[in-house]
Design a protein around this motif. Sequence first.
Motif, PDB file in Angstrom:
ATOM      1  N   ARG A 183       0.840  -1.205   0.000  1.00  0.00           N
ATOM      2  CA  ARG A 183       0.000   0.000   0.000  1.00  0.00           C
ATOM      3  C   ARG A 183       0.876   1.256   0.000  1.00  0.00           C
ATOM      4  N   HIS A 210      -6.933   3.076  -7.498  1.00  0.00           N
ATOM      5  CA  HIS A 210      -7.186   2.828  -6.078  1.00  0.00           C
ATOM      6  C   HIS A 210      -5.990   2.123  -5.434  1.00  0.00           C
ATOM      7  N   GLU A 251      -5.339   1.778  -2.447  1.00  0.00           N
ATOM      8  CA  GLU A 251      -5.739   1.038  -1.244  1.00  0.00           C
ATOM      9  C   GLU A 251      -6.095  -0.418  -1.556  1.00  0.00           C
ATOM     10  N   GLU A 252      -6.262  -0.729  -2.837  1.00  0.00           N
ATOM     11  CA  GLU A 252      -6.535  -2.118  -3.213  1.00  0.00           C
ATOM     12  C   GLU A 252      -5.280  -2.990  -3.163  1.00  0.00           C
ATOM     13  N   GLU A 253      -4.126  -2.371  -2.955  1.00  0.00           N
ATOM     14  CA  GLU A 253      -2.861  -3.067  -2.746  1.00  0.00           C
ATOM     15  C   GLU A 253      -2.517  -4.003  -3.908  1.00  0.00           C
ATOM     16  N   ILE A 254      -2.475  -3.428  -5.095  1.00  0.00           N
ATOM     17  CA  ILE A 254      -2.031  -4.164  -6.281  1.00  0.00           C
ATOM     18  C   ILE A 254      -0.511  -4.266  -6.250  1.00  0.00           C
TER      19      ILE A 254
END
Length: 480
Positions: free
Chosen positions: A44, A70, A72-75
């Motif tokens: 993140r 996004h 916050e989606e932790e890609i």
Amino acid sequence: MKKELKWFVFFSSILLLFCTACSDDKENDLIVDWLPEEPVSETRLVDEFIAAYVQDAYLWTSTIAWSSVHPEEEIEPFEFFDKLKYTEDKWSMLTDDMTELAGEFEGVSTTFGYQLIFGRISNLDALYGIILYVYPDSPAEKAGLKRGTCIVTKDFGYITEDNYGELYTAPSLLLGTASYDDGNLVMDSTMVYMFAETMYEDPVNTYKVIEKGANKIGYLCYTDYMIESEIRLQEVFSEFKLQGVTDVVLDLRYNSGGYAQTARILSSILAPASVVKGKDIFISQEWNDAYMSYFKKNKIETNEYFTDTLAVNMDLSRLFVLTSEYTASASESTIIGLDPYMDVIRIGNTTHGKYCGGVLLSPEVWDESTEEWVAVEEIDNWGLYLMVYRFANKNGITSFTGGLEPDVLVEEDYVNLYPFGDERDPLLAEAISRITGEPVVGTRSAKSSRKFQPERSISTMKKALDGKMIDTRPLPKLNK
């Protein structure tokens, strides 16, 4: 703690030409509030770092649909960054090893000191490398390796797509070498053993004065625009002036870029004296809309001007430049920056086509209690090399996406490579012919030998950053 991210601007692609001085004052840094208040994962943190600066300073930030981004989606960070990149951006990159990348930009690395191009052995599932050049005083030079030497085996095994990178990264190598004989590879009787060394790779590779009748031709093979090489460049051209050089052949075949300051200095050495005295425009930049508005509002220059090099200035009216697909970025800025003021004759092949400048970024935050920059420890060795502007010459020439085509097409004959400065080299021979008006004689063209086909499925040279220009000056604060 105030959340700010420092621009680590000791490296970039002809960057920050509007700045007048280098400073560590935090008021000169770009402020981006990016660090989440709550504890978050490393993924993140990296994604937030990427998103903040791509949205703020990226040249092509307007092409991104930010409502769908996004962090916050932790890609996975490399995947996240690749999704944000503009389709035509071949140069911006994310790294999880800033230390190694920084060393590469500085020209200091643990190395054998050669550059290779790779071909494929037709009757084997194997590759071989051809040495394009060796750096002075490198392990390769000390071991007797030369431009044109072929590397066929390493550590008693064939070179493959899985292990070819070890020719650059291994601590030591035992190499089986070969040479071409009538278009066929013939193994040498002895093997070469060498250890990698941590060294500065001197880009002033070869220089000499070639006398042809009334012509004295100064030849310089220059492989990287490095600040440390500026004194050497001035020494070279002082010697050229002392010997009465009338024409210059600048060999940028394998020069993928370097420091903006050095490109400006070299160009000022080569330019007509009147251009240098007049401090004419060398290069200008176009940033994204937010930055251009800021620069206009605050009357900040986006031009770079020729600088005083009159003590060694060659006062040339024409310049011969040897080019290839590896001629990129700072090299291309030299070519287009000089072009409005003198006859720049390009000999060789089409250049890389790197028309934009970037900056290397590392995540740090400003600690108001100690008034110091503090690394975000969880991701302190991550970094971005981010394109932030396109550059143009005085006449507005920019965005040469297909590269700069040569005035005289001469294919590099990788099967028959001569030492730099050898008059039998077809590219240099063509330049000499243009200078003297005498026909080219005694050279072998690529048409007369086995045509070498570079292996395009792998990286052909060590430097992953094809096309870089580097600057040390900080960005201003952008209040948005």
